[in-house]
Design an enzyme around this catalytic site. Structure first.
Site: not given
Ligand code: CP3
Length: 342
Positions: A24, A28, A37, A73, A146
């Site tokens: 991540r 974020r 964002r 994602d 999910y």
């Molecule tokens: O470094 C990175 O962030 C690379 C890109 C990436 C995202 N999601 C972007 C994202 C990766 C590799 C993921 C993987 C992902 N997504 C997983 C597996 C890894 C982990 O973190 O457990 C899972 C379970 C998800 C599903 C997911 N995506 C959830 C449950 C959520 C909401 C809660 C949260 O963690 O923010 C997301 C949102 C998400 N995915 C964001 C980003 C940058 C936040 C979006 C925002 O509001 O800007």
């Protein structure tokens, strides 16, 4: 020629310090992402290759990490299968979770061209940077959590677990379908230049190990075999798998990413000796003082580096959005100072 500590470590070559990247890291916590964002939704940023490439490379510039990870994602795969997803303030929400459906066999309309923006993103990233890029997708178990539950608000995914027990044949069908699409998606990412592939299995620990081993681990092995047949290193993150780390043999993966619950040195004893480790700093340590961060690194991680090969520094799960960025910068700079490791 450009040399990468990250690629060397994946090949088992020990450098003057361990390489570092963070789960991540893209998005974020980064101030530039937060600015972006304010103007665009998460989906818009993901789906527009220029913007997604910017965010992919943001942590390389802002933090100085040794690898980038594709900005996308894991839930883009169920979307490509035709499931409708909305991103709410409480995270992702599928409009029609599969646990409520009587007939799951006729629901899907796979259309992998819905993932074309991912490949365009990778093309742009490759043109702009020679830092290695990690591609990824969600493991069948985690993606199914999910798809079946619809949301991550209930952290233990009770409806997904009930489905696995109540409808085992349909579970098998879903695992096979996701495995095939995951392989196709991974191979396309490889065609578009990724240097390593990580399979995220964040919810590997929600079911008993016996069920995980019998029903879900074979799918991971199939995906691993496909990725590695193209000479791309395969990293697996089975969060919460506990004693299941002893199942992590070279047949499953090249590297296993260790969660923050597990001691890294005990993980080293459980995981097959030819499989490398990634991880496992507690993301919450970054809320502590710089002195405490340094002290944990010296006590728990420097001796590990001195005694082992094949280790990549990472967190034991993703960076949290409200992490003090100055501590993340401090940690990264500390790791990159080779004098700290000897
Ligand atoms: O470094 C990175 O962030 C690379 C890109 C990436 C995202 N999601 C972007 C994202 C990766 C590799 C993921 C993987 C992902 N997504 C997983 C597996 C890894 C982990 O973190 O457990 C899972 C379970 C998800 C599903 C997911 N995506 C959830 C449950 C959520 C909401 C809660 C949260 O963690 O923010 C997301 C949102 C998400 N995915 C964001 C980003 C940058 C936040 C979006 C925002 O509001 O800007």
């Amino acid at each position: 020629m450009y040399r990468s500590l990250y690629i060397d470590a994946l090949k088992g070559k020990k450098g003057e310090r361990p390489p570092v990247w963070y789960m991540r890291q893209a998005g974020r916590v980064l101030p530039d992402y937060q600015k972006l964002r304010k103007k665009h939704s998460f989906e818009d940023i993901m789906n527009q290759p220029e913007k997604a490439a910017d965010v992919t490379l943001m942590p390389v510039k802002a933090l100085g990490v040794d690898a980038s990870i594709l900005f996308n994602d894991i839930l883009s795969v169920p979307v490509a299968l035709g499931m409708e997803l909305v991103w709410t303030d409480h995270g992702p929400q599928f409009l029609k979770p599969l646990c409520c459906e009587d007939d799951i066999h006729h629901l899907f309309h796979p259309n992998l061209s819905k993932l074309n923006h991912v490949y365009e993103t990778l093309d742009i990233v490759k043109k702009r940077s020679d830092v290695p890029t990690i591609g990824f997708c969600g493991a069948p178990l985690t993606t199914l959590c999910y798809m079946l539950q619809g949301t991550s608000v209930k952290h233990d995914f009770p409806d997904a677990k009930k489905f696995f027990y109540a409808r085992p044949q349909e579970t098998c069908y879903l695992i096979d379908m996701l495995t095939d699409i995951c392989i196709e998606y991974a191979l396309k990412q490889i065609e578009h230049g990724i240097d390593a592939f990580q399979l995220f299995d964040t919810h590997a620990g929600i079911i008993p190990l016996e069920l995980y081993e019998a029903s879900f681990l074979p799918a991971v092995k199939k995906i691993a075999t496909a990725v590695r047949s193209h000479n791309i290193p395969f990293i697996y993150f089975p969060k919460g798998v506990g004693t299941g780390l002893s199942l992590m043999t070279p047949e499953v993966c090249d590297f296993v990413s260790i969660d923050w619950q597990t001691s890294l040195s005990r993980a080293r004893e459980m995981v097959h000796q030819d499989v490398g480790l990634q991880g496992n700093i507690d993301p919450f340590l970054l809320f502590s003082s710089k002195e405490e961060i340094e002290s944990i690194m010296r006590k728990d991680y420097v001796p590990f580096f001195q005694n082992h090969n094949k280790w990549i520094v990472n967190l034991g799960h993703g960076v949290m959005a409200d992490t003090p960025i100055e501590n993340l910068l401090f940690l990264t700079e500390w790791i990159k100072d080779k004098t700290n490791w000897w």
